[in-house]
Enzyme design. Structure first.
Site, PDB file in Angstrom:
ATOM      1  N   ALA A 223       3.078  -0.907   4.997  1.00  0.00           N
ATOM      2  CA  ALA A 223       2.531  -0.889   6.369  1.00  0.00           C
ATOM      3  C   ALA A 223       2.047  -2.266   6.833  1.00  0.00           C
ATOM      4  O   ALA A 223       2.056  -2.549   8.032  1.00  0.00           O
ATOM      5  CB  ALA A 223       1.402   0.135   6.460  1.00  0.00           C
TER       6      ALA A 223
ATOM      7  N   ASN B 299       7.799  -5.812  -0.749  1.00  0.00           N
ATOM      8  CA  ASN B 299       7.717  -4.655   0.143  1.00  0.00           C
ATOM      9  C   ASN B 299       6.265  -4.597   0.603  1.00  0.00           C
ATOM     10  O   ASN B 299       5.404  -4.074  -0.097  1.00  0.00           O
ATOM     11  CB  ASN B 299       8.126  -3.357  -0.552  1.00  0.00           C
ATOM     12  CG  ASN B 299       8.195  -2.193   0.440  1.00  0.00           C
ATOM     13  OD1 ASN B 299       7.697  -2.299   1.566  1.00  0.00           O
ATOM     14  ND2 ASN B 299       8.814  -1.092   0.027  1.00  0.00           N
TER      15      ASN B 299
ATOM     16  N   TYR C 197      11.366   8.529   1.268  1.00  0.00           N
ATOM     17  CA  TYR C 197      11.320   7.465   0.260  1.00  0.00           C
ATOM     18  C   TYR C 197      12.028   7.808  -1.052  1.00  0.00           C
ATOM     19  O   TYR C 197      12.109   6.958  -1.941  1.00  0.00           O
ATOM     20  CB  TYR C 197       9.858   7.091  -0.020  1.00  0.00           C
ATOM     21  CG  TYR C 197       9.154   6.542   1.208  1.00  0.00           C
ATOM     22  CD1 TYR C 197       9.587   5.353   1.787  1.00  0.00           C
ATOM     23  CD2 TYR C 197       8.091   7.212   1.806  1.00  0.00           C
ATOM     24  CE1 TYR C 197       8.970   4.844   2.929  1.00  0.00           C
ATOM     25  CE2 TYR C 197       7.459   6.709   2.938  1.00  0.00           C
ATOM     26  CZ  TYR C 197       7.914   5.526   3.493  1.00  0.00           C
ATOM     27  OH  TYR C 197       7.290   5.025   4.625  1.00  0.00           O
TER      28      TYR C 197
ATOM     29  N   ARG D  90       5.391  10.851  -2.519  1.00  0.00           N
ATOM     30  CA  ARG D  90       5.062  10.487  -1.135  1.00  0.00           C
ATOM     31  C   ARG D  90       6.295  10.677  -0.251  1.00  0.00           C
ATOM     32  O   ARG D  90       7.290   9.968  -0.402  1.00  0.00           O
ATOM     33  CB  ARG D  90       4.641   9.020  -1.094  1.00  0.00           C
ATOM     34  CG  ARG D  90       4.420   8.494   0.294  1.00  0.00           C
ATOM     35  CD  ARG D  90       4.287   6.984   0.317  1.00  0.00           C
ATOM     36  NE  ARG D  90       4.068   6.532   1.681  1.00  0.00           N
ATOM     37  CZ  ARG D  90       4.263   5.289   2.092  1.00  0.00           C
ATOM     38  NH1 ARG D  90       4.678   4.368   1.243  1.00  0.00           N
ATOM     39  NH2 ARG D  90       4.050   4.971   3.338  1.00  0.00           N
TER      40      ARG D  90
ATOM     41  N   GLU E 252      12.196  -9.838   2.016  1.00  0.00           N
ATOM     42  CA  GLU E 252      11.500  -8.640   2.514  1.00  0.00           C
ATOM     43  C   GLU E 252      12.353  -7.412   2.227  1.00  0.00           C
ATOM     44  O   GLU E 252      13.538  -7.399   2.542  1.00  0.00           O
ATOM     45  CB  GLU E 252      11.294  -8.799   4.025  1.00  0.00           C
ATOM     46  CG  GLU E 252      10.693  -7.578   4.694  1.00  0.00           C
ATOM     47  CD  GLU E 252      10.566  -7.758   6.225  1.00  0.00           C
ATOM     48  OE1 GLU E 252      10.858  -8.860   6.746  1.00  0.00           O
ATOM     49  OE2 GLU E 252      10.187  -6.767   6.882  1.00  0.00           O
TER      50      GLU E 252
ATOM     51  N   HIS F  13      12.560  -2.953   2.301  1.00  0.00           N
ATOM     52  CA  HIS F  13      12.043  -1.638   2.674  1.00  0.00           C
ATOM     53  C   HIS F  13      12.994  -0.586   2.123  1.00  0.00           C
ATOM     54  O   HIS F  13      14.219  -0.741   2.230  1.00  0.00           O
ATOM     55  CB  HIS F  13      11.944  -1.484   4.194  1.00  0.00           C
ATOM     56  CG  HIS F  13      11.060  -2.520   4.805  1.00  0.00           C
ATOM     57  ND1 HIS F  13       9.691  -2.461   4.708  1.00  0.00           N
ATOM     58  CD2 HIS F  13      11.344  -3.673   5.462  1.00  0.00           C
ATOM     59  CE1 HIS F  13       9.177  -3.528   5.294  1.00  0.00           C
ATOM     60  NE2 HIS F  13      10.162  -4.288   5.755  1.00  0.00           N
TER      61      HIS F  13
ATOM     62  N   PRO G 285       0.794  -1.229   0.000  1.00  0.00           N
ATOM     63  CA  PRO G 285       0.000   0.000   0.000  1.00  0.00           C
ATOM     64  C   PRO G 285       0.829   1.283   0.000  1.00  0.00           C
ATOM     65  O   PRO G 285       1.864   1.368   0.670  1.00  0.00           O
ATOM     66  CB  PRO G 285      -0.824  -0.100   1.291  1.00  0.00           C
ATOM     67  CG  PRO G 285      -0.156  -1.138   2.116  1.00  0.00           C
ATOM     68  CD  PRO G 285       0.519  -2.076   1.173  1.00  0.00           C
ATOM     69  N   ASN G 286       0.338   2.226  -0.765  1.00  0.00           N
ATOM     70  CA  ASN G 286       0.892   3.587  -0.886  1.00  0.00           C
ATOM     71  C   ASN G 286       2.187   3.664  -1.698  1.00  0.00           C
ATOM     72  O   ASN G 286       2.679   4.755  -1.961  1.00  0.00           O
ATOM     73  CB  ASN G 286       1.096   4.223   0.503  1.00  0.00           C
ATOM     74  CG  ASN G 286      -0.211   4.345   1.246  1.00  0.00           C
ATOM     75  OD1 ASN G 286      -1.168   4.920   0.715  1.00  0.00           O
ATOM     76  ND2 ASN G 286      -0.292   3.793   2.448  1.00  0.00           N
TER      77      ASN G 286
ATOM     78  N   ARG H 140      13.188   4.573  12.469  1.00  0.00           N
ATOM     79  CA  ARG H 140      11.982   5.403  12.372  1.00  0.00           C
ATOM     80  C   ARG H 140      11.086   5.207  13.605  1.00  0.00           C
ATOM     81  O   ARG H 140      11.556   4.790  14.644  1.00  0.00           O
ATOM     82  CB  ARG H 140      11.264   5.063  11.055  1.00  0.00           C
ATOM     83  CG  ARG H 140      12.158   5.335   9.819  1.00  0.00           C
ATOM     84  CD  ARG H 140      11.418   5.084   8.543  1.00  0.00           C
ATOM     85  NE  ARG H 140      10.248   5.936   8.443  1.00  0.00           N
ATOM     86  CZ  ARG H 140       9.247   5.731   7.579  1.00  0.00           C
ATOM     87  NH1 ARG H 140       9.313   4.722   6.732  1.00  0.00           N
ATOM     88  NH2 ARG H 140       8.211   6.546   7.557  1.00  0.00           N
TER      89      ARG H 140
HETATM   90  C1  DQA Z   1       8.228   0.865   3.906  1.00  0.00           C
HETATM   91  C2  DQA Z   1       8.308   1.132   5.413  1.00  0.00           C
HETATM   92  C3  DQA Z   1       6.958   0.950   6.065  1.00  0.00           C
HETATM   93  O1  DQA Z   1       7.046   1.220   7.463  1.00  0.00           O
HETATM   94  C4  DQA Z   1       5.949   1.904   5.474  1.00  0.00           C
HETATM   95  O2  DQA Z   1       4.664   1.681   6.019  1.00  0.00           O
HETATM   96  C5  DQA Z   1       5.927   1.883   3.983  1.00  0.00           C
HETATM   97  C6  DQA Z   1       7.165   1.716   3.233  1.00  0.00           C
HETATM   98  C7  DQA Z   1       9.567   1.176   3.185  1.00  0.00           C
HETATM   99  O3  DQA Z   1       9.706   0.764   2.043  1.00  0.00           O
HETATM  100  O4  DQA Z   1      10.435   1.845   3.757  1.00  0.00           O
HETATM  101  O5  DQA Z   1       4.878   2.112   3.371  1.00  0.00           O
HETATM  102  O6  DQA Z   1       7.946  -0.514   3.698  1.00  0.00           O
END
Ligand code: DQA
Length: 151
Positions: free
Chosen positions: A81, A78, A27, A22, A102, A104, A14-15, A111
């Site tokens: 959240a 990825n 990011y 964003r 995994e 990020h 998501p997002n 964070r």
């Molecule tokens: C994320 C880190 C997560 O905490 C966050 O909710 C994201 C992006 C990252 O790529 O750094 O949406 O996965």
């Protein structure tokens, strides 16, 4: 008979469709299309097939993980959240034989405290966090090495 080349699924949560605009201070300014383009280029060099899915929906992420079984040699995930609370995503990963890496973009341990815990990290092969776009590229290198090693 022609051998099928190994294939990777890159699954963005998501997002991540908003990357580029964003929170760029966290990011970066690359869009999702930029990241996917870089991954495709490197996958071609490594002789790997690669597909991409982005979803804002937990159910779609779970179905994509379930459907990966037998179709993909590795998932680069990825979970965004969902990483921090989705037991359902964790259980989907545990239920399939597809190895999952995994990733990020940000260093989740640097964070907010609620990001420090990943419910999926105990069921993945490994985690790469904090290298921006390179987190995905490093995961792709890891996937290629894992596939060539045969585990
Ligand atoms: C994320 C880190 C997560 O905490 C966050 O909710 C994201 C992006 C990252 O790529 O750094 O949406 O996965």
């Amino acid at each position: 008979m022609v051998d099928k080349k190994p294939c990777i699924l890159v699954l963005h949560g998501p997002n991540l469709n908003l990357l580029g605009r964003r929170e760029p201070e966290i990011y970066g300014t690359f869009t999702l299309e930029d990241i996917n383009g870089q991954l495709k280029e490197r996958a071609d060099e490594l002789g790997l097939g690669i597909d991409f899915i982005q979803t804002n929906y937990e159910g779609k992420m779970i179905e994509s993980i379930q459907e990966s079984d037998g179709r993909y040699d590795c998932i680069i995930l990825n979970a965004a959240a969902f990483t921090h609370y989705s037991i359902a995503v964790r259980d989907a990963i545990a239920a399939v034989s597809t190895p999952v890496i995994e990733v990020h973009l940000s260093n989740i341990y640097k964070r907010e405290e609620f990001r420090h815990y990943s419910v999926i990290s105990s069921v993945v092969c490994g985690q790469i966090s904090g290298f921006g776009t390179d987190s995905y590229l490093l995961a792709l290198e890891g996937a290629a090495r894992m596939i060539h090693r045969g585990n």
